[in-house]
Design a protein around this motif. Structure first.
Motif, PDB file in Angstrom:
ATOM      1  N   SER A   1      37.523 -52.884  23.170  1.00 54.25           N
ATOM      2  CA  SER A   1      37.926 -51.651  22.515  1.00 54.25           C
ATOM      3  C   SER A   1      38.539 -50.687  23.515  1.00 54.25           C
ATOM      4  O   SER A   1      38.364 -50.838  24.723  1.00 54.25           O
ATOM      5  CB  SER A   1      36.718 -50.982  21.837  1.00 54.25           C
ATOM      6  OG  SER A   1      35.790 -50.530  22.814  1.00 54.25           O
ATOM      7  N   VAL A   2      39.269 -49.726  22.991  1.00 56.25           N
ATOM      8  CA  VAL A   2      39.750 -48.608  23.789  1.00 56.25           C
ATOM      9  C   VAL A   2      39.327 -47.330  23.081  1.00 56.25           C
ATOM     10  O   VAL A   2      39.174 -47.304  21.857  1.00 56.25           O
ATOM     11  CB  VAL A   2      41.291 -48.628  24.008  1.00 56.25           C
ATOM     12  CG1 VAL A   2      41.719 -49.851  24.783  1.00 56.25           C
ATOM     13  CG2 VAL A   2      42.048 -48.529  22.719  1.00 56.25           C
ATOM     14  N   GLU A   3      39.124 -46.309  23.860  1.00 58.68           N
ATOM     15  CA  GLU A   3      38.733 -45.009  23.332  1.00 58.68           C
ATOM     16  C   GLU A   3      39.736 -43.996  23.847  1.00 58.68           C
ATOM     17  O   GLU A   3      40.121 -44.025  25.017  1.00 58.68           O
ATOM     18  CB  GLU A   3      37.333 -44.653  23.811  1.00 58.68           C
ATOM     19  CG  GLU A   3      36.840 -43.310  23.350  1.00 58.68           C
ATOM     20  CD  GLU A   3      35.439 -43.001  23.857  1.00 58.68           C
ATOM     21  OE1 GLU A   3      35.064 -41.823  23.802  1.00 58.68           O
ATOM     22  OE2 GLU A   3      34.740 -43.918  24.314  1.00 58.68           O
ATOM     23  N   VAL A   4      40.171 -43.096  22.998  1.00 61.27           N
ATOM     24  CA  VAL A   4      41.119 -42.055  23.378  1.00 61.27           C
ATOM     25  C   VAL A   4      40.387 -40.718  23.340  1.00 61.27           C
ATOM     26  O   VAL A   4      39.772 -40.375  22.335  1.00 61.27           O
ATOM     27  CB  VAL A   4      42.327 -42.015  22.417  1.00 61.27           C
ATOM     28  CG1 VAL A   4      43.280 -40.902  22.799  1.00 61.27           C
ATOM     29  CG2 VAL A   4      43.037 -43.356  22.382  1.00 61.27           C
ATOM     30  N   ARG A   5      40.468 -39.998  24.457  1.00 60.20           N
ATOM     31  CA  ARG A   5      39.832 -38.678  24.547  1.00 60.20           C
ATOM     32  C   ARG A   5      40.830 -37.691  25.127  1.00 60.20           C
ATOM     33  O   ARG A   5      41.548 -38.018  26.070  1.00 60.20           O
ATOM     34  CB  ARG A   5      38.607 -38.727  25.462  1.00 60.20           C
ATOM     35  CG  ARG A   5      37.556 -39.758  25.095  1.00 60.20           C
ATOM     36  CD  ARG A   5      36.652 -39.327  23.965  1.00 60.20           C
ATOM     37  NE  ARG A   5      35.885 -38.144  24.258  1.00 60.20           N
ATOM     38  CZ  ARG A   5      34.662 -38.129  24.780  1.00 60.20           C
ATOM     39  NH1 ARG A   5      34.072 -39.260  25.125  1.00 60.20           N
ATOM     40  NH2 ARG A   5      34.041 -36.994  24.980  1.00 60.20           N
ATOM     41  N   LYS A   6      40.865 -36.508  24.572  1.00 60.19           N
ATOM     42  CA  LYS A   6      41.722 -35.455  25.104  1.00 60.19           C
ATOM     43  C   LYS A   6      41.060 -34.878  26.353  1.00 60.19           C
ATOM     44  O   LYS A   6      39.843 -34.646  26.369  1.00 60.19           O
ATOM     45  CB  LYS A   6      41.922 -34.358  24.062  1.00 60.19           C
ATOM     46  CG  LYS A   6      42.898 -33.286  24.479  1.00 60.19           C
ATOM     47  CD  LYS A   6      43.099 -32.310  23.342  1.00 60.19           C
ATOM     48  CE  LYS A   6      44.065 -31.232  23.743  1.00 60.19           C
ATOM     49  NZ  LYS A   6      44.263 -30.273  22.636  1.00 60.19           N
ATOM     50  N   VAL A   7      41.838 -34.658  27.398  1.00 64.79           N
ATOM     51  CA  VAL A   7      41.331 -34.061  28.622  1.00 64.79           C
ATOM     52  C   VAL A   7      41.406 -32.544  28.449  1.00 64.79           C
ATOM     53  O   VAL A   7      42.482 -31.988  28.226  1.00 64.79           O
ATOM     54  CB  VAL A   7      42.160 -34.506  29.855  1.00 64.79           C
ATOM     55  CG1 VAL A   7      41.680 -33.797  31.104  1.00 64.79           C
ATOM     56  CG2 VAL A   7      42.102 -36.021  30.017  1.00 64.79           C
ATOM     57  N   ILE A   8      40.257 -31.927  28.522  1.00 63.09           N
ATOM     58  CA  ILE A   8      40.214 -30.464  28.408  1.00 63.09           C
ATOM     59  C   ILE A   8      39.566 -29.925  29.678  1.00 63.09           C
ATOM     60  O   ILE A   8      38.370 -29.798  29.782  1.00 63.09           O
ATOM     61  CB  ILE A   8      39.460 -29.991  27.149  1.00 63.09           C
ATOM     62  CG1 ILE A   8      38.069 -30.626  27.055  1.00 63.09           C
ATOM     63  CG2 ILE A   8      40.253 -30.305  25.901  1.00 63.09           C
ATOM     64  CD1 ILE A   8      37.190 -30.029  25.971  1.00 63.09           C
ATOM     65  N   GLY A   9      40.390 -29.659  30.651  1.00 62.51           N
ATOM     66  CA  GLY A   9      39.913 -29.252  31.963  1.00 62.51           C
ATOM     67  C   GLY A   9      39.151 -27.943  31.947  1.00 62.51           C
ATOM     68  O   GLY A   9      39.566 -26.985  31.299  1.00 62.51           O
ATOM     69  N   ILE A  10      38.031 -27.929  32.642  1.00 62.48           N
ATOM     70  CA  ILE A  10      37.280 -26.696  32.811  1.00 62.48           C
ATOM     71  C   ILE A  10      37.324 -26.215  34.248  1.00 62.48           C
ATOM     72  O   ILE A  10      36.893 -25.126  34.552  1.00 62.48           O
ATOM     73  CB  ILE A  10      35.815 -26.846  32.352  1.00 62.48           C
ATOM     74  CG1 ILE A  10      35.112 -27.944  33.136  1.00 62.48           C
ATOM     75  CG2 ILE A  10      35.749 -27.088  30.851  1.00 62.48           C
ATOM     76  CD1 ILE A  10      33.620 -28.018  32.896  1.00 62.48           C
ATOM     77  N   HIS A  11      37.847 -27.061  35.105  1.00 57.33           N
ATOM     78  CA  HIS A  11      37.951 -26.717  36.531  1.00 57.33           C
ATOM     79  C   HIS A  11      39.382 -26.272  36.806  1.00 57.33           C
ATOM     80  O   HIS A  11      40.332 -26.908  36.388  1.00 57.33           O
ATOM     81  CB  HIS A  11      37.598 -27.920  37.408  1.00 57.33           C
ATOM     82  CG  HIS A  11      36.229 -28.448  37.125  1.00 57.33           C
ATOM     83  ND1 HIS A  11      35.089 -27.796  37.504  1.00 57.33           N
ATOM     84  CD2 HIS A  11      35.817 -29.546  36.458  1.00 57.33           C
ATOM     85  CE1 HIS A  11      34.035 -28.472  37.111  1.00 57.33           C
ATOM     86  NE2 HIS A  11      34.448 -29.546  36.461  1.00 57.33           N
TER      87      HIS A  11
END
Length: 118
Positions: A105-115
């Motif tokens: 499987s592959v999973e897609v996640r949005k990168v939401i930087g906090i740094h």
């Protein structure tokens, strides 16, 4: 364009699920062609494979061998891409050759930087 993480998971434990050296060469070629296509669209940022060894540190600070060796599906690697939205990122992820393996499987996640960079 925003950044999205594509996590690739596959079975690294079941002996029958492991490719032969010849199959592995074919899979790596398919993977490189997929990455080259993303690069041609100027949507590739970075990525890497991960070792099968690791350590898991739990909230009680106990360190165990990992990651989660009791599960067949293990994180094999990831890439970071640029995409307009989740649909665009998922369209790219659907072409990942890892999906040709049963149970992978592959999973897609949005990168939401906090740094923040200085």
């Amino acid at each position: 364009m925003e950044e999205y993480l594509i996590l690739m998971r596959l079975d690294i434990l079941t002996k029958e699920a492991q490719p032969s050296p010849e199959q592995l060469q074919v899979y790596m070629l398919q993977y490189q062609e997929w990455i080259n296509g993303i690069m041609a669209e100027k949507k590739f940022k970075s990525g890497t494979a991960l070792s099968t060894e690791g350590r898991v540190i739990q909230s009680d600070f106990i360190i165990t061998d990992g990651p989660y060796v009791e599960t067949k599906e293990s994180l094999a690697g990831f890439i970071i891409i640029y995409a307009k939205d989740f649909d665009d990122a998922a369209k790219i992820a659907k072409k990942c050759p890892i999906l040709m393996g049963a149970g992978n499987s592959v999973e897609v996640r949005k990168v939401i930087g906090i740094h923040k960079e200085d």
